[in-house]
Design a protein around this motif. Structure first.
Motif, PDB file in Angstrom:
ATOM      1  N   UNK A 120       0.830  -1.208   0.000  1.00 20.44           N
ATOM      2  CA  UNK A 120       0.000   0.000   0.000  1.00 20.44           C
ATOM      3  C   UNK A 120       0.863   1.257   0.000  1.00 20.44           C
ATOM      4  N   UNK A 121       2.051   1.167   0.596  1.00 26.25           N
ATOM      5  CA  UNK A 121       2.942   2.325   0.691  1.00 26.25           C
ATOM      6  C   UNK A 121       3.959   2.382  -0.442  1.00 26.25           C
ATOM      7  N   UNK A 122       3.919   1.373  -1.332  1.00 23.40           N
ATOM      8  CA  UNK A 122       4.868   1.358  -2.434  1.00 23.40           C
ATOM      9  C   UNK A 122       6.301   1.120  -2.001  1.00 23.40           C
ATOM     10  N   UNK A 126      -1.749  -2.695  -3.593  1.00 20.16           N
ATOM     11  CA  UNK A 126      -0.937  -1.932  -4.537  1.00 20.16           C
ATOM     12  C   UNK A 126      -1.791  -1.351  -5.656  1.00 20.16           C
ATOM     13  N   UNK A 127      -2.750  -2.139  -6.162  1.00 20.58           N
ATOM     14  CA  UNK A 127      -3.632  -1.654  -7.223  1.00 20.58           C
ATOM     15  C   UNK A 127      -4.517  -0.518  -6.728  1.00 20.58           C
ATOM     16  N   UNK A 128      -5.022  -0.654  -5.523  1.00 22.71           N
ATOM     17  CA  UNK A 128      -5.892   0.375  -4.951  1.00 22.71           C
ATOM     18  C   UNK A 128      -5.169   1.717  -4.857  1.00 22.71           C
ATOM     19  N   UNK A 129      -3.904   1.678  -4.466  1.00 22.47           N
ATOM     20  CA  UNK A 129      -3.157   2.929  -4.252  1.00 22.47           C
ATOM     21  C   UNK A 129      -2.341   3.344  -5.474  1.00 22.47           C
ATOM     22  N   UNK A 130      -2.499   2.626  -6.584  1.00 23.16           N
ATOM     23  CA  UNK A 130      -1.820   3.027  -7.808  1.00 23.16           C
ATOM     24  C   UNK A 130      -0.319   2.852  -7.774  1.00 23.16           C
ATOM     25  N   UNK A 166     -10.297  -2.794  -7.951  1.00 25.11           N
ATOM     26  CA  UNK A 166      -9.799  -1.679  -7.146  1.00 25.11           C
ATOM     27  C   UNK A 166      -9.113  -0.635  -8.003  1.00 25.11           C
ATOM     28  N   UNK A 167      -8.349  -1.079  -8.978  1.00 24.11           N
ATOM     29  CA  UNK A 167      -7.685  -0.120  -9.867  1.00 24.11           C
ATOM     30  C   UNK A 167      -8.708   0.652 -10.691  1.00 24.11           C
ATOM     31  N   UNK A 185     -10.426   3.480  -8.749  1.00 25.26           N
ATOM     32  CA  UNK A 185      -9.597   4.657  -8.518  1.00 25.26           C
ATOM     33  C   UNK A 185      -9.101   5.304  -9.807  1.00 25.26           C
ATOM     34  N   UNK A 186      -9.372   4.666 -10.958  1.00 23.12           N
ATOM     35  CA  UNK A 186      -8.960   5.254 -12.230  1.00 23.12           C
ATOM     36  C   UNK A 186      -7.493   5.078 -12.554  1.00 23.12           C
ATOM     37  N   UNK A 187      -6.850   4.050 -11.962  1.00 22.88           N
ATOM     38  CA  UNK A 187      -5.426   3.819 -12.210  1.00 22.88           C
ATOM     39  C   UNK A 187      -5.270   2.985 -13.486  1.00 22.88           C
ATOM     40  N   UNK A 188      -5.301   3.653 -14.638  1.00 25.44           N
ATOM     41  CA  UNK A 188      -5.245   2.945 -15.910  1.00 25.44           C
ATOM     42  C   UNK A 188      -3.898   2.256 -16.115  1.00 25.44           C
ATOM     43  N   UNK A 189      -2.815   2.860 -15.614  1.00 21.86           N
ATOM     44  CA  UNK A 189      -1.505   2.216 -15.773  1.00 21.86           C
ATOM     45  C   UNK A 189      -1.445   0.888 -15.038  1.00 21.86           C
TER      46      UNK A 189
END
Length: 556
Positions: free
Chosen positions: A427-429, A458-462, A490-491, A494-498
């Motif tokens: 979550x913190x990368x 990880x997906x949730x937080x991009x 989750x991605x 949040x709109x994390x397309x990458x």
């Protein structure tokens, strides 16, 4: 059960309540202002002990046996004077009425009448209080039913998803409901930046389960309405409960002054509301105190002391046993369970293990090493806080993490709602910590209810780099955890397309539709496409549709 036994048990409860109320009120006055939780927990524990004393007194009452019955003397024989007519001259004639009458057996016994009168008054009052409670429950239900749901602006970034609704009957925001509580807002209440601390105050009530506490206390008050010392105990409890929620709201939002201004405004237009609802609006008597504490930043950041409910309740229960000494040692030991609990409360743990957690949370690697040498257990789980290794990962101190892992800390051990070490790192990368955990044998797909797993976090937080690392380590791109769904869902939310592109490249199913639960507890189905549409992520919707993604909810 004899009326006398009930009244004696009631007297024991009244005595205990008087003593406990005196203690709590005295401590409320002499303790420094910053000891808010201590005041709250002491008052709550005292209220819990009062019915306990009553029940113990009932159990302690001796059961009458034949040996306890008063002796009934035989009536002396009645002899007829010599020479009078009778059955047999000189033969005794036995009288039907006993010569000794049991005390209280007569209809004119004043004590028995008084006891029954007191019991009748007790039951009548309890019935009236119960009817009032039912009336208030009905009023609360009608208030919720008449409220109009309103969506919460995403810009508020509330710490929990509690439904909001507009109520014409509300004059200030208040929390209403039990299993699925909602925050009722007055008409015209602006959902702007200044509203966030007020809403977080009500969310703190929901998170603590205060609505259930208020209901339980109303039930207690209905049964023991004549125990007047309950009133000061409830006053202390309510005042400090509201202050605790103020403190939590200010801590989360960093807006203590905004909340103080909202309290002043709410107090100015405070009107009666449903008695079972929890409102942020203060009473006149507590307003100044709550505002003072909100503007004292040192109090907001204060750590709680070890004097918490889990310690206070056993201590006061022991007091209850002293107040009912008839139980004796055998009954005091009855039902004791000495098995260790799999979960502990950090606030009660100021032993080696608790100190280890605190040192890990602060990233104090040398102190952690010392405590481990002294025998501290790194795998103790604390409800609401996690483990020492989770705390170390949150602190970000790599040396502390390595120290715990080298001491044998379980890299997969987690707590529902607090995650596990891999989830905290992902979550913190913190890719370096993820690699360290994997090298220590951590399961890349280890999941924890309420937090998903590492890839989901990880997906949730991009965290694109972390997603790549976990996928390379063999993480399942379609991993599913009920309540947390999948990495792709989750991605998409949040709109994390990458991140979505990385998951798709690893073989994730773009149309994977899984069971979930809505805020009101209903079963629903979610997919990347449905969640992108729901949250307004148009670029994600376009990308998914261009690749043939579908929402495949099963036929009902």
């Amino acid at each position: 059960m004899a009326v006398e036994t009930l009244l004696l048990a009631a007297l024991a409860a009244l005595t205990a309540a008087t003593a406990l109320a005196g203690l709590v009120v005295a401590l409320d006055r002499v303790l420094p202002a910053r000891f808010v939780r201590e005041r709250h927990d002491l008052a709550l524990a005292a209220l819990g002990v009062i019915p306990l004393v009553f029940l113990l007194a009932l159990r302690a009452a001796p059961t009458p046996t034949a040996a306890d019955e008063p002796a009934v003397a035989a009536a002396p024989p009645l002899y007829l004077p010599v020479g009078r007519a009778g059955p047999v001259e000189g033969a005794p004639i036995h009288h039907d009425t006993p010569a000794v009458v049991r005390p209280g057996a007569g209809p004119a016994n004043t004590g028995a009448r008084l006891q029954h009168a007191l019991l009748l008054i007790w039951l009548t009052g309890a019935g009236v209080m119960a009817l009032r409670l039912i009336r208030d429950l009905v009023a609360l239900h009608r208030m919720r039913s008449a409220a109009r749901p309103v969506s919460c602006p995403a810009t508020l970034r509330l710490s929990a998803a509690v439904p909001l609704a507009i109520s014409e009957a509300a004059t200030t925001p208040l929390l209403a409901g039990y299993r699925q509580p909602q925050i009722l807002l007055p008409a015209g209440f602006p959902l702007d930046h200044a509203a966030r601390p007020v809403l977080e105050h009500e969310i703190a009530h929901a998170r603590r389960g205060d609505a259930w506490t208020v209901l339980a206390l109303r039930v207690l008050q209905a049964g023991f309405w004549w125990v007047l010392p309950l009133l000061p105990l409830m006053t202390v409890l309510e005042r400090n409960r509201e202050t605790l929620c103020d403190r939590e709201a200010a801590r989360i939002t960093g807006q203590p002054r905004d909340l103080a201004l909202a309290l002043l405004d709410a107090a100015a237009r405070r009107t009666p509301h449903a008695s079972l609802a929890l409102a942020a609006a203060p009473s006149r008597s507590s307003l100044a105190q709550r505002v003072d504490r909100l503007t004292a930043t040192s109090d907001l950041n204060r750590k709680d002391s070890p004097m918490r409910l889990a310690l206070l309740l056993p201590a006061l229960s022991a007091t209850a046993l002293v107040l009912t000494p008839q139980l004796g040692e055998a009954r005091a030991m009855e039902g004791r369970d000495t098995r260790p609990s799999p979960l502990r409360d950090l606030d009660d743990s100021y032993d080696l293990d608790g100190r280890l957690y605190q040192a890990a949370r602060r990233g104090q690697a040398s102190r952690v090493s010392e405590l481990l040498v002294e025998g501290a257990n790194p795998d103790v789980r604390y409800q609401g806080d996690g483990t020492a290794l989770i705390a170390a990962v949150r602190s970000g101190d790599r040396t502390t993490i390595e120290t715990l892992l080298n001491a044998g800390a379980d890299p997969d051990l987690g707590v529902n709602g607090d995650g596990n070490p891999m989830i905290a790192a992902a979550a913190r990368g913190r890719d370096d910590v993820v690699q360290l955990l994997l090298a220590s044998g951590a399961d890349v797909d280890a999941a924890q209810s309420g937090d998903g797993n590492g890839l989901i976090a990880a997906a949730l937080h991009g965290r694109g780099g972390t997603v790549d690392l976990l996928l390379a380590a063999g993480a399942n791109p379609d991993a599913y955890v009920l309540g947390d769904e999948t990495p792709m869902v989750n991605a998409a939310q949040q709109g994390h397309l990458d991140v979505i592109e990385r998951l798709a490249a690893a073989g994730a199913d773009l149309s994977l539709t899984v069971l979930a639960h809505s805020r009101d507890g209903q079963e629903i189905y979610r997919s990347p496409l449905s969640e992108a549409r729901r949250t307004g992520q148009r670029h994600v919707v376009a990308w998914l549709e261009a690749r043939g993604a579908e929402h495949r909810e099963p036929a009902r």
